[in-house]
Design a protein around this motif. Structure first.
Motif, PDB file in Angstrom:
ATOM      1  N   LEU A  83       0.854  -1.184   0.000  1.00  0.00           N
ATOM      2  CA  LEU A  83       0.000   0.000   0.000  1.00  0.00           C
ATOM      3  C   LEU A  83       0.888   1.232   0.000  1.00  0.00           C
ATOM      4  O   LEU A  83       1.816   1.327   0.805  1.00  0.00           O
ATOM      5  N   ARG A  84       0.616   2.187  -0.884  1.00  0.00           N
ATOM      6  CA  ARG A  84       1.414   3.410  -0.963  1.00  0.00           C
ATOM      7  C   ARG A  84       0.647   4.546  -0.313  1.00  0.00           C
ATOM      8  O   ARG A  84      -0.381   4.979  -0.801  1.00  0.00           O
TER       9      ARG A  84
ATOM     10  N   LEU B 290      -4.059   8.076   4.047  1.00  0.00           N
ATOM     11  CA  LEU B 290      -4.637   8.090   2.713  1.00  0.00           C
ATOM     12  C   LEU B 290      -3.778   7.219   1.802  1.00  0.00           C
ATOM     13  O   LEU B 290      -2.562   7.375   1.744  1.00  0.00           O
ATOM     14  N   ILE B 291      -4.418   6.305   1.073  1.00  0.00           N
ATOM     15  CA  ILE B 291      -3.710   5.390   0.183  1.00  0.00           C
ATOM     16  C   ILE B 291      -3.858   5.873  -1.257  1.00  0.00           C
ATOM     17  O   ILE B 291      -4.945   6.288  -1.665  1.00  0.00           O
TER      18      ILE B 291
ATOM     19  N   ASP C  77     -11.483   9.400  -7.781  1.00  0.00           N
ATOM     20  CA  ASP C  77     -12.868   9.224  -7.368  1.00  0.00           C
ATOM     21  C   ASP C  77     -13.038   8.139  -6.315  1.00  0.00           C
ATOM     22  O   ASP C  77     -14.156   7.746  -5.996  1.00  0.00           O
ATOM     23  N   LEU C  78     -11.918   7.628  -5.806  1.00  0.00           N
ATOM     24  CA  LEU C  78     -11.949   6.621  -4.742  1.00  0.00           C
ATOM     25  C   LEU C  78     -11.189   7.151  -3.544  1.00  0.00           C
ATOM     26  O   LEU C  78     -10.174   7.820  -3.682  1.00  0.00           O
ATOM     27  N   LEU C  79     -11.688   6.843  -2.359  1.00  0.00           N
ATOM     28  CA  LEU C  79     -11.028   7.212  -1.114  1.00  0.00           C
ATOM     29  C   LEU C  79     -10.708   5.913  -0.377  1.00  0.00           C
ATOM     30  O   LEU C  79     -11.607   5.249   0.140  1.00  0.00           O
ATOM     31  N   ILE C  80      -9.433   5.542  -0.381  1.00  0.00           N
ATOM     32  CA  ILE C  80      -8.999   4.334   0.316  1.00  0.00           C
ATOM     33  C   ILE C  80      -8.201   4.780   1.528  1.00  0.00           C
ATOM     34  O   ILE C  80      -7.251   5.549   1.414  1.00  0.00           O
TER      35      ILE C  80
ATOM     36  N   GLY D 220      -6.375  -1.525   9.289  1.00  0.00           N
ATOM     37  CA  GLY D 220      -7.655  -1.627   8.616  1.00  0.00           C
ATOM     38  C   GLY D 220      -7.622  -1.035   7.224  1.00  0.00           C
ATOM     39  O   GLY D 220      -6.695  -0.325   6.869  1.00  0.00           O
ATOM     40  N   LEU D 221      -8.629  -1.324   6.435  1.00  0.00           N
ATOM     41  CA  LEU D 221      -8.729  -0.800   5.080  1.00  0.00           C
ATOM     42  C   LEU D 221     -10.197  -0.591   4.747  1.00  0.00           C
ATOM     43  O   LEU D 221     -11.033  -1.461   5.021  1.00  0.00           O
ATOM     44  N   SER D 222     -10.508   0.582   4.178  1.00  0.00           N
ATOM     45  CA  SER D 222     -11.889   0.862   3.767  1.00  0.00           C
ATOM     46  C   SER D 222     -11.886   1.573   2.428  1.00  0.00           C
ATOM     47  O   SER D 222     -10.911   2.234   2.059  1.00  0.00           O
TER      48      SER D 222
END
Length: 196
Positions: free
Chosen positions: A25-26, A119-120, A125-128, A138-140
């Motif tokens: 994950l970056r 923030l990944i 348009d995506l918020l990971i 965690g990851l959402s």
């Protein structure tokens, strides 16, 4: 009461070793270039957790949407949230997120529960968010609309599997459970008023 931001910033996953072949994950820095990208309206799509209390919360949330906008302070963001918890719609407009630029973390405090996230790197348009609380990870995934492509969902699910999560540990929300915004009637209210 559980809030959307608690889902985004406070639902940790158990830390799992990354299997070979999984991309790391970056994390993005939180600066004047990235912070404007998280402002605006978001719909919570899915997440996963090994932490039992948060798994129960994730099961209860059927739909969640939130808007992030600037406050009067440079490193503080205001949040308005609307969500369906089981059968009840809840709206909150007094949530705040603290931005810590020096270590690129977001912090949310709700009822004395502190949640942090990073923030990944992803599509605009995506918020990971990668959630970090104590020894849990965690990851959402949230998006600008509920219409996330099948490929985007599969990519996110693959990352969750890389972190050691099973299908049973991944929780989704549904657009059919969306709550009406203030002053907006839902379909059931419209049907009832047509019958009158």
């Amino acid at each position: 009461m559980l809030t959307t931001l608690t889902l985004l910033l406070g639902l940790p996953l158990a830390l799992a070793a990354e299997p070979p072949g999984c991309a790391p994950l970056r994390t993005l820095p939180l600066d004047n270039d990235t912070i404007p990208g998280i402002l605006g309206h978001w719909i919570y799509i899915m997440g996963a957790s090994h932490y039992p209390p948060h798994q129960a919360d994730m099961v209860a949330v059927k739909y969640a949407a939130f808007s992030i906008f600037p406050s009067g302070h440079e490193d503080e963001l205001n949040v308005t949230e609307v969500m369906r918890v089981n059968e009840t719609c809840v709206m909150r407009n007094n949530t705040k997120i603290q931005v810590f630029r020096h270590n690129s973390t977001l912090m949310h405090v709700d009822n004395q529960v502190v949640s942090t996230a990073e923030l990944i790197q992803s599509d605009k348009d995506l918020l990971i968010l990668k959630h970090i609380n104590a020894n849990f990870l965690g990851l959402s995934l949230s998006a600008r609309t509920h219409n996330v492509s099948k490929e985007q969902l599969e990519e996110f699910k693959a990352q969750l599997h890389c972190l050691g999560f099973t299908e049973e540990e991944i929780f989704f929300t549904s657009e059919k459970d969306a709550c009406p915004l203030p002053g907006q009637k839902n379909e059931e209210d419209n049907k009832e008023s047509q019958l009158d």
